[in-house]
Motif scaffolding. Structure first.
Motif, short mmCIF file in Angstrom:
data_model
loop_
_atom_site.label_atom_id
_atom_site.label_comp_id
_atom_site.label_asym_id
_atom_site.label_seq_id
_atom_site.Cartn_x
_atom_site.Cartn_y
_atom_site.Cartn_z
N ILE A 85 -5.32 6.78 -2.73
CA ILE A 85 -4.22 6.72 -3.69
C ILE A 85 -3.49 5.45 -3.30
O ILE A 85 -2.75 5.43 -2.33
CB ILE A 85 -3.30 7.94 -3.60
CG1 ILE A 85 -4.06 9.21 -3.91
CG2 ILE A 85 -2.10 7.77 -4.52
CD1 ILE A 85 -3.26 10.48 -3.80
N GLY A 86 -3.71 4.36 -4.05
CA GLY A 86 -3.26 3.06 -3.57
C GLY A 86 -3.96 2.84 -2.25
O GLY A 86 -5.17 2.97 -2.15
N ASN A 87 -3.22 2.53 -1.22
CA ASN A 87 -3.79 2.39 0.12
C ASN A 87 -3.40 3.57 1.02
O ASN A 87 -3.65 3.53 2.20
CB ASN A 87 -3.31 1.09 0.76
CG ASN A 87 -3.85 -0.12 0.04
OD1 ASN A 87 -4.95 -0.09 -0.49
ND2 ASN A 87 -3.07 -1.18 -0.01
N LEU A 88 -2.78 4.58 0.43
CA LEU A 88 -2.29 5.69 1.25
C LEU A 88 -3.42 6.49 1.88
O LEU A 88 -3.21 7.20 2.86
CB LEU A 88 -1.38 6.61 0.44
CG LEU A 88 -0.03 6.01 0.06
CD1 LEU A 88 0.78 7.02 -0.74
CD2 LEU A 88 0.74 5.56 1.28
N GLY A 89 -4.63 6.38 1.37
CA GLY A 89 -5.77 7.06 2.00
C GLY A 89 -5.97 6.59 3.43
O GLY A 89 -6.49 7.33 4.26
N ASP A 90 -5.54 5.37 3.73
CA ASP A 90 -5.63 4.86 5.10
C ASP A 90 -4.70 5.62 6.04
O ASP A 90 -4.85 5.54 7.25
CB ASP A 90 -5.25 3.38 5.14
CG ASP A 90 -6.25 2.49 4.42
OD1 ASP A 90 -7.40 2.93 4.21
OD2 ASP A 90 -5.87 1.36 4.06
N CYS A 91 -3.74 6.35 5.47
CA CYS A 91 -2.72 7.03 6.27
C CYS A 91 -2.94 8.54 6.37
O CYS A 91 -2.11 9.23 6.96
CB CYS A 91 -1.35 6.81 5.63
SG CYS A 91 -0.91 5.08 5.38
N ARG A 179 4.09 1.26 1.82
CA ARG A 179 5.09 1.23 0.75
C ARG A 179 5.97 0.00 0.84
O ARG A 179 6.30 -0.60 -0.18
CB ARG A 179 5.92 2.50 0.79
CG ARG A 179 5.10 3.69 0.33
CD ARG A 179 5.95 4.66 -0.42
NE ARG A 179 5.11 5.62 -1.07
CZ ARG A 179 5.26 6.90 -0.95
NH1 ARG A 179 6.24 7.39 -0.23
NH2 ARG A 179 4.46 7.72 -1.59
N ALA A 180 6.36 -0.37 2.05
CA ALA A 180 7.20 -1.56 2.22
C ALA A 180 6.47 -2.82 1.77
O ALA A 180 7.09 -3.76 1.26
CB ALA A 180 7.63 -1.69 3.68
N ALA A 181 5.16 -2.84 1.97
CA ALA A 181 4.37 -4.00 1.56
C ALA A 181 4.03 -3.96 0.08
O ALA A 181 3.38 -4.88 -0.42
CB ALA A 181 3.09 -4.06 2.39
N GLY A 182 4.45 -2.90 -0.60
CA GLY A 182 4.17 -2.79 -2.03
C GLY A 182 2.74 -2.38 -2.32
O GLY A 182 2.27 -2.54 -3.43
N GLY A 183 2.06 -1.81 -1.33
CA GLY A 183 0.65 -1.46 -1.48
C GLY A 183 0.40 -0.14 -2.15
O GLY A 183 -0.71 0.16 -2.52
N ALA A 184 1.42 0.67 -2.35
CA ALA A 184 1.24 1.96 -3.02
C ALA A 184 2.39 2.18 -3.96
O ALA A 184 3.55 2.09 -3.57
CB ALA A 184 1.17 3.08 -2.00
N ALA A 185 2.07 2.45 -5.19
CA ALA A 185 3.11 2.73 -6.17
C ALA A 185 3.73 4.08 -5.85
O ALA A 185 3.02 5.03 -5.52
CB ALA A 185 2.52 2.75 -7.57
N SER A 186 5.03 4.17 -5.95
CA SER A 186 5.71 5.44 -5.74
C SER A 186 5.52 6.31 -6.95
O SER A 186 5.89 5.90 -8.05
CB SER A 186 7.20 5.22 -5.47
OG SER A 186 7.39 4.63 -4.24
#
Length: 188
Positions: A85-91, A179-186
Protein backbone atom coordinates in the motif's frame (compact mmCIF):
# COMPACT_ATOMS: atom_id res chain seq x y z
CA UNK A 1 -15.34 -13.11 -2.96
CA UNK A 2 -12.55 -15.61 -2.29
CA UNK A 3 -10.57 -15.65 0.95
CA UNK A 4 -7.62 -13.73 -0.56
CA UNK A 5 -10.05 -11.00 -1.64
CA UNK A 6 -11.58 -10.89 1.85
CA UNK A 7 -8.10 -10.77 3.32
CA UNK A 8 -7.06 -7.81 1.15
CA UNK A 9 -10.25 -6.00 2.10
CA UNK A 10 -9.58 -6.76 5.78
CA UNK A 11 -5.98 -5.54 5.59
CA UNK A 12 -7.12 -2.29 4.00
CA UNK A 13 -9.64 -1.82 6.81
CA UNK A 14 -6.99 -2.59 9.42
CA UNK A 15 -4.61 -0.08 7.82
CA UNK A 16 -7.31 2.59 8.02
CA UNK A 17 -7.92 1.81 11.68
CA UNK A 18 -4.25 1.73 12.69
CA UNK A 19 -3.48 4.99 10.96
CA UNK A 20 -6.40 6.70 12.68
CA UNK A 21 -8.44 7.24 9.53
CA UNK A 22 -11.19 4.72 10.19
CA UNK A 23 -14.59 5.52 11.57
CA UNK A 24 -16.18 4.39 14.80
CA UNK A 25 -17.74 1.18 13.53
CA UNK A 26 -21.08 -0.53 13.15
CA UNK A 27 -24.06 0.01 15.39
CA UNK A 28 -23.84 -3.54 16.76
CA UNK A 29 -20.21 -3.14 17.73
CA UNK A 30 -19.62 -3.08 21.47
CA UNK A 31 -16.46 -2.49 23.42
CA UNK A 32 -17.27 -5.35 25.79
CA UNK A 33 -14.17 -7.50 25.76
CA UNK A 34 -12.64 -8.12 29.15
CA UNK A 35 -10.07 -5.63 30.31
CA UNK A 36 -6.48 -6.69 29.70
CA UNK A 37 -5.25 -8.92 32.49
CA UNK A 38 -1.93 -10.29 33.59
CA UNK A 39 -0.82 -13.01 31.26
CA UNK A 40 -0.88 -16.60 32.30
CA UNK A 41 1.79 -17.32 29.69
CA UNK A 42 5.39 -17.53 30.74
CA UNK A 43 7.23 -14.34 29.88
CA UNK A 44 10.17 -14.80 27.57
CA UNK A 45 13.43 -12.94 28.13
CA UNK A 46 13.46 -9.63 26.29
CA UNK A 47 16.09 -9.39 23.61
CA UNK A 48 17.88 -6.13 23.04
CA UNK A 49 18.10 -3.86 20.05
CA UNK A 50 15.57 -3.03 17.41
CA UNK A 51 12.90 -5.48 16.33
CA UNK A 52 13.56 -6.16 12.67
CA UNK A 53 11.04 -7.51 10.17
CA UNK A 54 12.82 -10.86 10.35
CA UNK A 55 12.46 -10.97 14.15
CA UNK A 56 8.82 -9.92 13.84
CA UNK A 57 8.14 -12.71 11.33
CA UNK A 58 9.61 -15.19 13.82
CA UNK A 59 7.50 -13.65 16.61
CA UNK A 60 4.26 -14.01 14.65
CA UNK A 61 5.04 -17.58 13.59
CA UNK A 62 6.08 -18.56 17.10
CA UNK A 63 3.20 -16.99 19.05
CA UNK A 64 0.54 -18.39 16.71
CA UNK A 65 2.09 -21.86 16.90
CA UNK A 66 2.24 -21.60 20.71
CA UNK A 67 -1.55 -21.08 20.92
CA UNK A 68 -2.35 -23.82 18.39
CA UNK A 69 -3.51 -21.51 15.61
CA UNK A 70 -3.15 -22.80 12.07
CA UNK A 71 0.02 -21.88 10.19
CA UNK A 72 0.15 -18.77 8.02
CA UNK A 73 -2.09 -19.42 5.01
CA UNK A 74 0.13 -20.03 1.93
CA UNK A 75 -2.08 -17.88 -0.34
CA UNK A 76 -1.91 -15.08 2.20
CA UNK A 77 1.86 -15.48 2.60
CA UNK A 78 2.37 -15.14 -1.18
CA UNK A 79 0.10 -12.09 -1.28
CA UNK A 80 1.79 -10.59 1.77
CA UNK A 81 5.22 -11.00 0.17
CA UNK A 82 4.28 -8.70 -2.70
CA UNK A 83 1.42 -6.62 -1.23
CA UNK A 84 2.21 -2.93 -1.02
CA UNK A 85 0.00 0.00 0.00
CA UNK A 86 2.21 2.78 -1.30
CA UNK A 87 5.48 1.81 0.35
CA UNK A 88 3.88 0.85 3.66
CA UNK A 89 4.32 -2.85 2.85
CA UNK A 90 7.98 -2.29 3.71
CA UNK A 91 6.83 -1.51 7.25
CA UNK A 92 4.54 -4.48 7.91
CA UNK A 93 4.66 -8.15 8.76
CA UNK A 94 1.47 -10.17 8.87
CA UNK A 95 -0.10 -13.53 9.57
CA UNK A 96 -3.48 -14.88 8.48
CA UNK A 97 -4.83 -18.25 9.50
CA UNK A 98 -8.10 -19.91 8.54
CA UNK A 99 -10.02 -22.75 10.18
CA UNK A 100 -8.56 -26.16 9.51
CA UNK A 101 -9.57 -29.61 10.68
CA UNK A 102 -6.55 -29.60 12.99
CA UNK A 103 -6.95 -26.03 14.30
CA UNK A 104 -10.44 -24.59 14.64
CA UNK A 105 -10.51 -20.88 15.36
CA UNK A 106 -12.87 -19.33 17.88
CA UNK A 107 -13.04 -16.43 20.31
CA UNK A 108 -11.18 -18.38 23.00
CA UNK A 109 -8.23 -18.67 20.61
CA UNK A 110 -8.08 -14.84 20.41
CA UNK A 111 -8.01 -14.67 24.21
CA UNK A 112 -5.16 -17.21 24.29
CA UNK A 113 -3.30 -15.25 21.62
CA UNK A 114 -3.73 -11.99 23.56
CA UNK A 115 -2.41 -13.70 26.71
CA UNK A 116 0.57 -15.08 24.78
CA UNK A 117 1.38 -11.65 23.34
CA UNK A 118 1.22 -9.92 26.73
CA UNK A 119 3.36 -12.74 28.11
CA UNK A 120 5.98 -11.76 25.53
CA UNK A 121 6.03 -8.12 26.58
CA UNK A 122 3.33 -6.68 24.32
CA UNK A 123 0.96 -4.23 26.00
CA UNK A 124 -2.72 -3.90 25.19
CA UNK A 125 -3.50 -0.19 25.68
CA UNK A 126 -7.28 -0.56 25.60
CA UNK A 127 -10.05 -3.14 25.64
CA UNK A 128 -10.60 -5.33 22.62
CA UNK A 129 -13.56 -4.49 20.43
CA UNK A 130 -16.06 -7.30 20.16
CA UNK A 131 -18.96 -7.30 17.71
CA UNK A 132 -21.84 -9.73 17.91
CA UNK A 133 -24.26 -10.80 15.19
CA UNK A 134 -28.02 -10.60 15.60
CA UNK A 135 -28.05 -14.19 16.93
CA UNK A 136 -25.56 -13.30 19.68
CA UNK A 137 -22.58 -15.03 18.05
CA UNK A 138 -19.32 -13.11 18.25
CA UNK A 139 -18.38 -12.47 14.64
CA UNK A 140 -15.50 -10.05 15.05
CA UNK A 141 -12.82 -9.27 17.63
CA UNK A 142 -10.16 -6.57 17.22
CA UNK A 143 -7.27 -5.88 19.54
CA UNK A 144 -4.25 -3.60 19.40
CA UNK A 145 -0.90 -4.36 21.04
CA UNK A 146 2.32 -2.36 21.29
CA UNK A 147 5.92 -3.28 21.89
CA UNK A 148 9.21 -1.44 21.34
CA UNK A 149 8.18 0.72 18.38
CA UNK A 150 5.76 -1.74 16.80
CA UNK A 151 1.96 -1.79 16.77
CA UNK A 152 0.19 -5.08 16.17
CA UNK A 153 -3.46 -5.45 15.21
CA UNK A 154 -5.18 -8.75 15.99
CA UNK A 155 -8.40 -9.50 14.14
CA UNK A 156 -10.74 -12.48 14.39
CA UNK A 157 -13.63 -12.77 11.91
CA UNK A 158 -16.45 -15.24 11.55
CA UNK A 159 -17.63 -15.49 7.96
CA UNK A 160 -20.58 -17.60 6.86
CA UNK A 161 -18.42 -20.61 6.13
CA UNK A 162 -15.05 -19.99 7.84
CA UNK A 163 -13.30 -18.16 10.61
CA UNK A 164 -10.03 -16.29 10.25
CA UNK A 165 -7.44 -14.93 12.63
CA UNK A 166 -5.02 -12.23 11.54
CA UNK A 167 -2.09 -10.34 12.98
CA UNK A 168 -0.57 -7.34 11.25
CA UNK A 169 2.47 -5.68 12.83
CA UNK A 170 3.54 -2.15 11.82
CA UNK A 171 6.97 -0.68 12.43
CA UNK A 172 5.91 2.78 13.64
CA UNK A 173 9.20 4.53 12.73
CA UNK A 174 9.10 3.08 9.22
CA UNK A 175 5.51 4.26 8.69
CA UNK A 176 6.38 7.78 9.90
CA UNK A 177 9.48 7.92 7.69
CA UNK A 178 7.59 6.89 4.55
CA UNK A 179 4.75 9.29 5.25
CA UNK A 180 7.16 12.15 5.92
CA UNK A 181 8.85 11.46 2.58
CA UNK A 182 5.47 11.52 0.87
CA UNK A 183 5.79 7.87 -0.12
CA UNK A 184 2.35 6.81 1.06
CA UNK A 185 -0.88 8.64 0.57
CA UNK A 186 -2.86 9.06 3.77
CA UNK A 187 -6.15 7.23 3.44
CA UNK A 188 -9.29 8.97 4.51
Amino acid sequence: MNRVGWTVAGLAAVMLGVTGCGSGGAAQEKDTAPAPTASSATARPEDSGAITKTKMRMELDSVTADVGAPPNDPDWARLDAKFQIGNLGDCTVSYKGFDTAAATLDVSRTDALADALTGRGWTEPHKRKVRTAADGTVDRVEGVFRKRGWTMVMEYRLFTDKRSLGLTAFDEACVKKIRAAGGAASPG
